[in-house]
Design an enzyme around this catalytic site. Structure first.
Site, short mmCIF file in Angstrom:
data_model
loop_
_atom_site.label_atom_id
_atom_site.label_comp_id
_atom_site.label_asym_id
_atom_site.label_seq_id
_atom_site.Cartn_x
_atom_site.Cartn_y
_atom_site.Cartn_z
N SER A 129 1.73 -5.97 -7.34
CA SER A 129 0.44 -5.61 -6.78
C SER A 129 -0.51 -6.83 -6.80
CB SER A 129 -0.15 -4.46 -7.59
OG SER A 129 -1.39 -4.13 -7.05
N GLY A 130 -1.08 -7.10 -5.65
CA GLY A 130 -2.02 -8.21 -5.55
C GLY A 130 -1.35 -9.53 -5.23
N THR A 134 0.49 -7.18 1.64
CA THR A 134 -0.20 -6.60 2.80
C THR A 134 -0.80 -7.71 3.67
OG1 THR A 134 -0.64 -4.68 1.46
CG2 THR A 134 -1.93 -4.90 3.46
N ASN A 179 -5.80 -5.22 -7.95
CA ASN A 179 -6.05 -5.65 -6.57
C ASN A 179 -7.17 -4.79 -6.00
OD1 ASN A 179 -5.96 -6.36 -3.91
ND2 ASN A 179 -3.81 -5.78 -3.57
N SER A 182 -5.58 -2.49 -3.03
CA SER A 182 -4.18 -2.23 -3.35
C SER A 182 -3.62 -1.11 -2.49
CB SER A 182 -4.09 -1.86 -4.83
OG SER A 182 -2.76 -1.65 -5.17
N SER A 183 -2.47 -1.36 -1.91
CA SER A 183 -1.83 -0.31 -1.09
C SER A 183 -1.24 0.69 -2.06
CB SER A 183 -0.71 -0.90 -0.24
OG SER A 183 -1.10 -2.13 0.30
N GLY A 406 6.34 -3.93 -5.27
CA GLY A 406 7.36 -4.69 -6.00
C GLY A 406 7.57 -4.07 -7.37
N GLU A 408 7.22 -3.02 -10.97
CA GLU A 408 5.98 -2.84 -11.74
C GLU A 408 6.30 -2.64 -13.22
OE1 GLU A 408 3.38 0.20 -10.28
OE2 GLU A 408 2.72 -1.01 -8.60
#
Ligand SMILES: Nc1ncnc2c1ncn2[C@@H]1O[C@H](COP(=O)(O)OP(=O)(O)OP(=O)(O)O)[C@@H](O)[C@H]1O
Ligand SMILES: [Mg+2]
Length: 1046
Positions: A129-130, A134, A179, A182-183, A406, A408
């Site tokens: 994340s981050g 995206t 993030n 974040s998605s 990804g 985590e």
């Protein structure tokens, strides 16, 4: 064999070229920092070397590095000037390795491969994340938006594809600790291209939206963006209609994280973007209204508070919120209220409503909010898909973009992390299948001995999670579905029982002493391919069940809100049968995704997050090392370097390098394989450096190929020079032939033109000559058509010639140009005129003195012209006033005749009358008389009155005889004189004496009076010599030589 394996190897070949080319020119020093492709790293097994390279480049803002065709991207956390239109143009259509690594290079390479091979591809973007997944997917999409062909129709699709992003981000992204954007769902997007590369459609699949966020956020996190955007940016009217206040603090679903406001997010402007985007992707205004109705109703729902009644059951007191939910969802308040506070239990024959406790009611409310939001999100994805659908049925190729979570690892990992990490295991499997296995297959196909590449196959972990009946998912589902008191802990126990011995599974109970310390009792640990992750079982069952009480669904089915109606269809399976659990749904969707991806060529973008603080320029070694590990980058690199680094079909290899061996250059007659064998023998390849397959040559080390490529580059220059020379020669020859042809053409045209002109000229000339001849023949006829031109020509010609040949002087008057017959009369007139003109001119030009002289001459002429032989000689001798000056005349004589003005005097020879002796005398003319003077004596005076006449001969002598009237015998007789200036003297005399006609020209003899009554004769003869003598007959004989007249 998949495209990827080929690519790995082909990329090496291309890289050789690229390296050389880069060295030669294109790269700046900055671009050359570190190594652009990890495949070229010497210490390719060293994680530190890997990290060093990444760090070195990161600090130069070089965030992209390749591992073959895989792109590693490090989040710069700042805007770099590398995404401009100019950059896109630079990367468009350029060979992958020719320019510094870039996401555009990858996008362009995928696009061009798709077009040339007409097959499907996907780009897997992964990272934690981050890390920038995206952003990367957006950059790719933007690149296609700019680089694809554009028409009005295509632009429509392009805009929708681009604008689907902000909409999905608003509904599916949220601020997390990691993030700010974040998605919270996995996204797979297909972009469909026609065979010309135009983006004609798209399709989006979403995975596992984190619905729990709707009702709960950790500290420092937010709910989905759309809630804040609506409250902050929504128009006053809209908010009023939705019953909302412009204050996030008022909504309990928005404030749990205690950070409704974030400096990096501008909800207001994002709201405007989303509003516009919703229209572009063709969501109708009424749907939009319903959509915001739902968002608002979720907020209202969050504010619904339950109170315990006397029996401890939940009751609803604040009807205000309920009123809004009911209004916005179009469900009667009563029904809604009942649904939130009671559970429907179906007994055998009847339905019974059992009241909720407060906790239960809150749980049911949140479940409803999550369900509403989750299903609305799916509806939105479907809506976007409808607007992206391509109706044209012709075959398309697609590029899929997979922006998925990804690996985590948190301090506490729960059900979501379990799903996410399971997803990553599946994707790793896919990678293994697509690359490693296909590599092996190629070796087999080519008959090359298989040299196993050491890699960890994570199938064992996948099986641990997903295998039927014994896998974690099956066990979890079983626990969720079984009757009786199932809890998270019973689930843990079940796992321990069933899979306790699995090498990748540990729990507190199963672990050895040392490991046990790191585990809590409620934890289980999976040894994922990317590392160990400890999961806390708390909440697993609940989250997996995702239970919405049955009557909750029924309540929703009564909704008048079109979207809710659509999301809770009455056709949904009856609630008696339990719906699929979350994890099973997720598993099936991953199977679907794997199927989608397996049929496509893979490309990878691995995103790395350089630090946890979202700060630019900070490279946290520990953090990055961790990601490098679990992204499998070292493994990927090892695979790329293992086995044979390079392979190429014999034909292609031979074609490229045949120039390096005299036997294969320029053409090889045998098979390509034999040619390659011959070629590498010449190049001196060692046996362990290569292998010959059935159709390809395999080269083990890049350095072997680099050396060959180096040699080729050197050779290429020589060849290029030769080819250039040939080509130049060919071009020049071609030019020459062209020019020659052109010259011939011009010459032909010119000659034709000249010939036509000549012919015209000749025709004209013939006509003119004909006319001329006709004119000539009829020249004497009266003027008519036939001769008019000729005659005018003759006239003009004569006049022109005459003008050029006019006599220069009067004396030349006889040289007058002979006129043509028709001009005779005119000519005469002209001649006359001209002569008169000349004469006048001449006369006018004569000075008075000369005029007088000429008058004298004229007089002489009238007297002697044509009469006396020597007259012509005299003409040119000018007359003078006197031949003897006054001072040469004796003073006495002058004295004697002083009363008479001397007009003229001339020396003469006087012949005696008797004996004809010559005596020199002066003859002086005065006004009145002529005197013969001998020095001081006047010998004879002759009055002009007494001058009877003067005789001269017709011959060329100079004798003159003055006849004088002799009345008196004493008087002397006639005078016989010889005068050199005979004509002058006689002319003067005739004028002075005024006796113009007194001079007679005689022939033969002249009689004269010696004395009155006594005559004498002078005989004039012409002879051989001039002489004067007295002849026997007593006559004075004057012989003169004959002169030729002029
Ligand atoms: N190439 C880039 N250039 C500049 N900033 C970037 C770039 N990539 C990412 N960022 C920054 O990092 C932030 C996070 O990126 P992004 O949202 O793409 O991460 P992500 O991998 O999708 O994370 P998540 O898994 O949480 O969705 C972005 O909002 C942006 O500020
Ligand atoms: Mg994201």
């Amino acid at each position: 064999m998949t495209h990827m394996v080929l690519e790995v190897k082909e990329s090496l070949e291309v890289r050789c070229n690229q390296m050389l080319r880069n060295m030669e020119a294109s790269l700046t020093a900055r671009d050359r920092v570190g190594i652009q492709d990890f495949v070229l790293l010497d210490a390719y097994t060293s994680e530190s070397a890997f990290l060093d390279n990444l760090r070195k480049r990161f600090h130069e803002n070089l965030i992209y590095t390749y591992i073959g065709t895989l792109l590693v991207s490090v989040n710069p956390y700042k805007d770099l000037d590398i995404y401009s239109k100019k950059q896109m143009d630079t990367y468009m259509g350029v060979n992958f390795f020719e320019l510094p690594p870039h996401i555009y290079a990858l996008a362009d390479n995928v696009f061009r491969t798709m077009l040339s091979e007409f097959n499907n591809h996907f780009i897997l973007i992964s990272g934690e994340s981050g890390a920038g997944k995206t952003e990367a997917s957006k950059k790719i999409l933007q690149f296609y938006a700019v680089s694809c062909p554009s028409t009005k129709l295509l632009n429509n699709v392009r805009d929708r594809l681009l604008l689907s992003n902000p909409v999905l981000e608003a509904f599916g992204n949220a601020k997390t600790l990691k993030n700010d954007n974040s998605s919270r769902f996995g996204k797979y997007m297909d972009i469909q291209f026609d065979h010309q590369g135009g983006a004609v459609g798209g399709h989006i699949l979403s995975y596992l939206l984190e619905k729990s966020r709707v009702v709960h956020q950790n500290h420092g996190e937010r709910n989905f963006h759309i809630f804040y955007q609506l409250v902050e940016g929504g128009e006053e009217d809209l908010l009023r209609w939705l019953g909302l206040e412009r204050n996030c603090q008022k909504y309990s679903y928005l404030v749990q994280g205690d950070c409704a406001k974030v400096s990096s997010i501008n909800d207001k402007s994002d709201w405007r973007t989303v509003r516009r985007a919703l229209s572009v992707i063709e969501i109708s205004e009424s749907d939009i209204e319903h959509l915001f109705g739902i968002i608002a109703s979720v907020l209202h729902l969050g504010n619904v508070k339950f109170e315990a009644d006397v029996r401890g059951y939940a009751s609803l007191n604040n009807n205000q919120e309920m009123h809004w939910v009911s209004k916005l969802l179009g469900i009667p308040t009563q029904v809604l209220q009942q649904g939130l506070t009671h559970r429907k239990i179906e007994a055998k024959t009847e339905e019974v409503f059992s009241p909720f406790s407060v906790d239960h009611a809150v749980y049911a409310r949140d479940a409803l909010a999550k369900a509403i939001y989750g299903r609305t999100f799916n509806w939105l994805v479907n809506k976007i898909n409808e607007s992206l659908v391509n109706k044209d049925s012709s075959r398309k190729t697609v590029i899929g973009l997979l922006d998925i979570y990804g690996f985590e690892v948190f301090n506490v990992n729960s059900f979501e992390q379990f799903c996410i990490n399971y997803c990553n295991e599946k994707l790793q499997q896919l990678f293994i299948q697509l690359t490693l296995k296909s590599e092996q297959e190629e070796y087999e196909m080519e008959g090359i001995e298989w040299e196993p590449v050491p890699f960890f196959n994570n199938k064992i972990i996948c099986d641990l999670v997903e295998v039927k009946h014994r896998g974690i998912i099956s066990l979890l589902d079983e626990e969720c579905l079984r009757p009786g008191e199932a809890t998270d802990l019973t689930f843990l126990e079940k796992m321990e029982e069933t899979i306790g011995g699995h090498p990748h599974f540990v729990t507190h109970k199963l672990a050895d002493q040392k490991t046990r310390k790191t585990l809590d009792r409620g934890d289980f640990r999976l040894l994922h391919y990317a590392g160990e992750v400890t999961y806390c079982v708390v909440g697993f069952l609940d989250k997996n069940n995702d239970l919405l009480y049955r009557n909750g669904k029924e309540v929703m089915r009564q909704s008048k809100n079109a979207i809710i109606k659509h999301c809770f269809p009455s056709s949904e399976p009856d609630s008696k049968r339990r719906p699929e659990t979350v994890v099973t749904q997720f598993k099936s969707s991953l199977v679907g995704l794997t199927e989608i991806l397996m049929s496509k060529e893979p490309w990878y973008v691995r995103c790395i997050k350089p630090n946890d603080a979202k700060q630019p320029g900070r490279f946290d070694d520990v953090l990055v090392r961790h990601q490098v590990k679990y992204l499998g980058l070292m493994e990927h690199l090892r695979v790329r370097r293992a086995g044979f680094a390079y392979r190429r079909k014999y034909e292609i290899f031979l074609q490229r390098y045949k120039a390096l061996c005299p036997d294969t250059w320029p053409n090889w007659k045998g098979t390509a394989a034999e040619g390659v064998r011959c070629l590498i023998k010449h190049l001196g390849y060692k046996p362990d450096e290569y292998k010959m397959g059935r159709t390809k040559i395999f080269i083990r080390h890049p350095r072997t190929l680099f050396a060959t490529e180096d040699t080729f580059q050197v050779c290429k220059h020589k060849l290029a020079t030769r080819i250039q020379a040939k080509y130049k020669g060919y071009r020049v020859k071609e030019d020459y032939l062209k020019q020659r042809e052109a010259a011939t053409k011009i010459e032909t045209c010119w000659r034709g033109l000249m010939a036509r002109k000549e012919r015209e000229k000749r025709a004209w000339a013939a006509k003119v000559i004909k006319k001329f001849i006709k004119g000539f023949m009829t020249r004497n006829q009266p003027a008519c058509v036939d001769n008019s031109e000729y005659l005018s020509y003759v006239r003009q010609n004569y006049l022109t010639r005459l003008r050029d040949n006019l006599p220069k002087t009067v004396l030349e008057k006889d040289s007058w140009l002979t006129p043509p017959p028709i001009m005779k009369e005119l000519s005469q007139l002209l001649k006359k005129l001209y002569i008169r003109h000349m004469v006048r001119k001449y006369v006018r030009g004569i000075p008075p003195q000369r005029k007088a002289q000429l008058l004298l001459k004229a007089q002489t002429s009238s007297m002697f012209k044509g009469k006396k032989e020597n007259y012509p000689f005299s003409v040119c001798r000018p007359f003078v006033d006197t031949r003897i000056n006054a001072e040469d005349i004796s003073i006495k004589v002058l004295q004697m005749i002083r009363h008479e003005h001397i007009k003229y005097s001339v020396p003469v020879v006087k012949y005696d009358r008797n004996g004809f002796r010559p005596r020199l005398r002066q003859l002086v003319f005065t006004q009145k008389a002529a005197y013969l003077v001998e020095e001081a004596k006047i010998k004879q005076r002759m009055d002009y009155i007494s001058l009877k006449g003067v005789s001269v001969s017709n011959l060329s002598d100079n004798f003159l005889i003055l006849h004088i009237t002799c009345d008196d015998i004493k008087q002397k007789g006639d005078l016989v004189l010889q005068c050199d200036y005979l004509f002058e003297a006689l002319t003067k005399l005739s004028l002075i004496a005024n006796k113009q006609n007194c001079t007679k020209v005689v022939q033969g003899s002249v009689r004269f009076d010696i004395q009155p009554g006594r005559e004498g004769f002078v005989d004039f003869k012409s002879g051989q010599e001039s002489m004067v003598y007295r002849a026997k007959n007593g006559h004075l004989t004057v012989e003169s030589t004959r002169t030729k007249s002029r």
